[in-house]
Every structure is written in C-alpha cells, then in structure tokens.
Design a protein around this motif. Structure first.
Motif, mmCIF file in Angstrom:
data_model
loop_
_atom_site.group_PDB
_atom_site.id
_atom_site.type_symbol
_atom_site.label_atom_id
_atom_site.label_comp_id
_atom_site.label_asym_id
_atom_site.label_seq_id
_atom_site.Cartn_x
_atom_site.Cartn_y
_atom_site.Cartn_z
ATOM 1 N N UNK A 182 1.042 -0.494 0.597
ATOM 2 C CA UNK A 182 0.326 0.014 0.426
ATOM 3 C C UNK A 182 0.929 1.211 0.085
ATOM 4 N N UNK A 183 1.817 0.927 0.866
ATOM 5 C CA UNK A 183 2.977 2.329 0.676
ATOM 6 C C UNK A 183 2.961 2.671 -0.198
ATOM 7 N N UNK A 184 3.780 1.687 -1.086
ATOM 8 C CA UNK A 184 4.206 2.221 -3.058
ATOM 9 C C UNK A 184 3.165 2.212 -3.499
ATOM 10 N N UNK A 185 2.207 1.589 -3.621
ATOM 11 C CA UNK A 185 0.889 2.092 -4.428
ATOM 12 C C UNK A 185 -0.163 3.906 -4.368
ATOM 13 N N UNK A 186 0.168 4.209 -2.552
ATOM 14 C CA UNK A 186 -0.294 5.434 -2.540
ATOM 15 C C UNK A 186 0.445 6.171 -2.485
ATOM 16 N N UNK A 187 1.752 6.133 -1.977
ATOM 17 C CA UNK A 187 3.009 7.397 -2.275
ATOM 18 C C UNK A 187 3.367 7.831 -3.048
ATOM 19 N N UNK A 188 3.494 7.382 -4.534
ATOM 20 C CA UNK A 188 3.848 8.215 -5.549
ATOM 21 C C UNK A 188 2.099 9.252 -6.139
ATOM 22 N N UNK B 6 6.935 11.516 6.731
ATOM 23 C CA UNK B 6 7.718 11.240 7.171
ATOM 24 C C UNK B 6 8.452 10.392 7.841
ATOM 25 N N UNK B 7 8.682 9.775 7.103
ATOM 26 C CA UNK B 7 8.819 8.020 7.703
ATOM 27 C C UNK B 7 8.397 6.812 7.486
ATOM 28 N N UNK B 8 9.172 5.892 7.608
ATOM 29 C CA UNK B 8 8.228 4.615 7.334
ATOM 30 C C UNK B 8 8.670 3.183 8.265
ATOM 31 N N UNK B 9 8.133 2.676 8.758
ATOM 32 C CA UNK B 9 8.648 1.202 9.120
ATOM 33 C C UNK B 9 7.133 0.564 9.493
ATOM 34 N N UNK B 10 7.535 -0.636 10.146
ATOM 35 C CA UNK B 10 6.989 -1.277 10.696
ATOM 36 C C UNK B 10 5.588 -1.852 9.934
ATOM 37 N N UNK B 11 5.714 -1.464 9.087
ATOM 38 C CA UNK B 11 4.350 -2.176 8.614
ATOM 39 C C UNK B 11 3.347 -0.296 8.100
ATOM 40 N N UNK B 12 4.105 0.438 8.485
ATOM 41 C CA UNK B 12 2.576 1.946 8.458
ATOM 42 C C UNK B 12 4.519 3.181 7.623
ATOM 43 N N UNK B 13 3.679 3.739 7.287
ATOM 44 C CA UNK B 13 4.480 5.282 6.302
ATOM 45 C C UNK B 13 3.782 6.526 7.218
ATOM 46 N N UNK B 14 4.564 7.574 7.330
ATOM 47 C CA UNK B 14 3.188 8.553 8.101
ATOM 48 C C UNK B 14 3.874 9.977 6.497
ATOM 49 N N UNK B 15 3.007 10.714 6.746
ATOM 50 C CA UNK B 15 2.534 11.733 5.427
ATOM 51 C C UNK B 15 2.409 12.641 6.370
ATOM 52 N N UNK B 16 2.296 14.303 5.691
ATOM 53 C CA UNK B 16 1.768 15.591 6.219
ATOM 54 C C UNK B 16 1.651 16.673 4.900
ATOM 55 N N UNK B 17 1.075 17.228 5.453
ATOM 56 C CA UNK B 17 0.641 18.260 4.265
ATOM 57 C C UNK B 17 0.164 19.468 4.858
ATOM 58 N N UNK B 18 1.190 20.687 5.170
ATOM 59 C CA UNK B 18 0.478 21.669 6.140
ATOM 60 C C UNK B 18 -0.512 20.868 6.881
ATOM 61 N N UNK B 19 -0.930 21.505 8.367
ATOM 62 C CA UNK B 19 -1.168 21.442 8.923
ATOM 63 C C UNK B 19 -2.518 19.420 9.754
ATOM 64 N N UNK B 20 -2.200 18.890 8.527
ATOM 65 C CA UNK B 20 -2.967 17.269 8.538
ATOM 66 C C UNK B 20 -1.548 16.033 8.096
ATOM 67 N N UNK B 21 -1.852 15.163 8.949
ATOM 68 C CA UNK B 21 -0.737 13.818 9.015
ATOM 69 C C UNK B 21 -2.031 12.553 8.708
ATOM 70 N N UNK B 22 -1.035 11.896 8.122
ATOM 71 C CA UNK B 22 -1.899 10.815 7.644
ATOM 72 C C UNK B 22 -0.976 9.663 7.415
ATOM 73 N N UNK B 23 -1.669 8.582 8.435
ATOM 74 C CA UNK B 23 -0.818 7.298 7.487
ATOM 75 C C UNK B 23 -1.143 6.273 7.309
ATOM 76 N N UNK B 24 -0.810 5.592 6.684
ATOM 77 C CA UNK B 24 -0.699 4.541 6.032
ATOM 78 C C UNK B 24 -0.174 2.787 6.112
ATOM 79 N N UNK B 25 -0.908 1.906 6.119
ATOM 80 C CA UNK B 25 -0.882 1.019 6.925
ATOM 81 C C UNK B 25 -0.943 -0.649 6.108
ATOM 82 N N UNK B 26 0.216 -1.451 5.964
ATOM 83 C CA UNK B 26 -0.666 -2.518 5.367
ATOM 84 C C UNK B 26 -1.569 -3.235 5.640
ATOM 85 N N UNK B 27 -1.575 -3.908 4.781
ATOM 86 C CA UNK B 27 -2.622 -5.120 5.146
ATOM 87 C C UNK B 27 -1.509 -6.505 5.599
ATOM 88 N N UNK B 28 -2.428 -7.031 6.816
ATOM 89 C CA UNK B 28 -1.983 -8.425 6.942
ATOM 90 C C UNK B 28 -2.412 -9.744 5.878
#
Length: 230
Positions: free
Chosen positions: A172-178, A188-210
């Motif tokens: 998911x990180x490779x798919x949604x990242x672009x 904002x970094x990636x690890x443990x099956x998740x990645x964090x992203x920031x845009x202005x004052x909003x942040x979201x996390x993309x987490x992989x499926x099991x």
C-alpha cells in the motif's frame, strides 16, 4: 528502517454533520443499469458514514432466501472487485454501470444497496476514482487503482479508511505514495508496516494489510498527531 519521532499537531479531521440529503442508497440503480432488482433490495438504515464502489457489473450470480449471490464491479484502471450479496438482500438482478454501498465482509465486501444519480454515493461513469466515502480523507484523493470497501471508522481522535488496491494490497505504501507526493504530501518516515505523511497541518498514516481475508490497507488521519516532519 528508522521511524522519525513525532511532534504534536492538531488536525481538524472530524466528520462534518451529514446533510439532510441522506447518503443512504436507494433500492434502484441508475438509468444505465438494467434490469433492476426487486423491491427487496431495500437500503440499510441511514448512517453517518458510508463507502461506495462504482463500476460495470459482470459475473452476476443472484441470491436467494437461503444462499448468497455475488457480482463483480469493473472500472478501467482498477482490478475487478467482487461483491457478495447476502442471502435475501437483493432477490433480483442488475446489470450495467452502478454505484453500490458496501459493508465490511470476508472474503469480499457486502452489498448493502444502490446509490442513484445525484446522491452523495454516486460517481458518474467515466469519473475517477470510481469510488467515494463519507467522510473522505482531508486533502487526499484516492488513486483510481484503489477503492473504499468499508465505511470509515470515525472515532474521537482519528478516522480510518480501508481500501482495496487489488494485487497491490501487499504494498500500500508503494501504491499510495506516488499519489500522495503528487498531491503535495511530504513523507515523514516509514517503518513497522506503516508510513506517515504530512500536508500543511494534516498528517495521515498508510498501514499495510495483513493480507488475511477481509483485511485491507488502511489510511488513518488523526485529531492529535505526532511527527517531527517539516
């Protein structure tokens, strides 16, 4: 991989009140879809959240009072998505381009009704992405390769969306990242099956499926988030 430590940011990501125009799907499909199901395809109760997947129906198998049915929704640029019709839910047939309300199911999302044209859950044919939800992530449009397949889970501190990206569900990180980068988000970094992203004052996390049946990649936005990303 090193995970970058966090700072506290406050994000206005709580869901807005639902308008008086209910997003609940009706028991009819758009004019392009024929024939239509019997009146037994009543919508689910009005809910504050919904997820909708749109596409052209194929491989239709009708349900009965005792057995489930199913169909596949097809949209260019997205892997076909199979939908389970719970026993006794539809009781008829449907074809053509439709937008359906979906609920969590395993191994496939569950059919819960049809959205008609000019309702919040309807996406016009040819529009991408051929999916929508309420509420939607703030500042991010899902790429056409993915679809919302579970109503968003709205909590006091976060909102979570589950998305089906087909064969890319294992990355998911490779798919949604672009798409995130293209839309102005900063990694904002990636690890443990998740990645964090920031845009202005909003942040979201993309987490992989099991990758277990019924589990999907997750997008989460927080009311209180922590990150050192600048």
């Amino acid at each position: 991989m090193r995970v970058i430590p966090f700072l506290v940011l406050v994000v206005a990501c709580t869901a807005a009140p639902v308008s008086t125009a209910s997003p609940t799907p009706l028991a009819t499909v758009a004019a392009s879809a024929s024939p239509i199901a019997s009146p037994s395809a009543t919508p689910t109760a009005t809910a504050a959240t919904f997820a909708a997947v749109c596409g052209t129906i194929s491989d239709f198998v009708g349900d009965s009072a005792q057995t489930n049915g199913s169909f596949v929704l097809n949209s260019p640029g997205r892997a076909p998505i199979r939908i389970t019709i719970p026993a006794g839910r539809l009781g008829g047939s449907a074809a053509g381009y439709v937008c359906v309300e979906v609920l969590a199911g395993s191994p496939y999302p569950l059919f819960a009704g049809f959205f008609t044209s000019r309702t919040p859950g309807f996406v016009a044919s040819g529009t991408v992405p051929a999916t929508t939800a309420f509420p939607l992530p703030k500042g991010f449009v899902l790429p056409q390769a993915c679809a919302y397949v579970v109503p968003p889970a709205v909590g006091p501190d976060q909102i979570e969306w589950k998305v089906d990206c087909g064969s890319a569900n294992d990355d998911a990180r490779g798919t949604l990242g672009p798409a995130l980068t293209q839309q102005g988000w900063v990694s904002c970094g990636s690890g443990l099956g998740a990645a964090q992203w920031r845009k202005n004052d909003v942040m979201l996390t993309v987490a992989e499926s099991s990758l277990a049946p019924g589990d999907y990649p997750r997008i989460t936005q927080f009311a209180r988030v922590i990150s050192s990303c600048s």
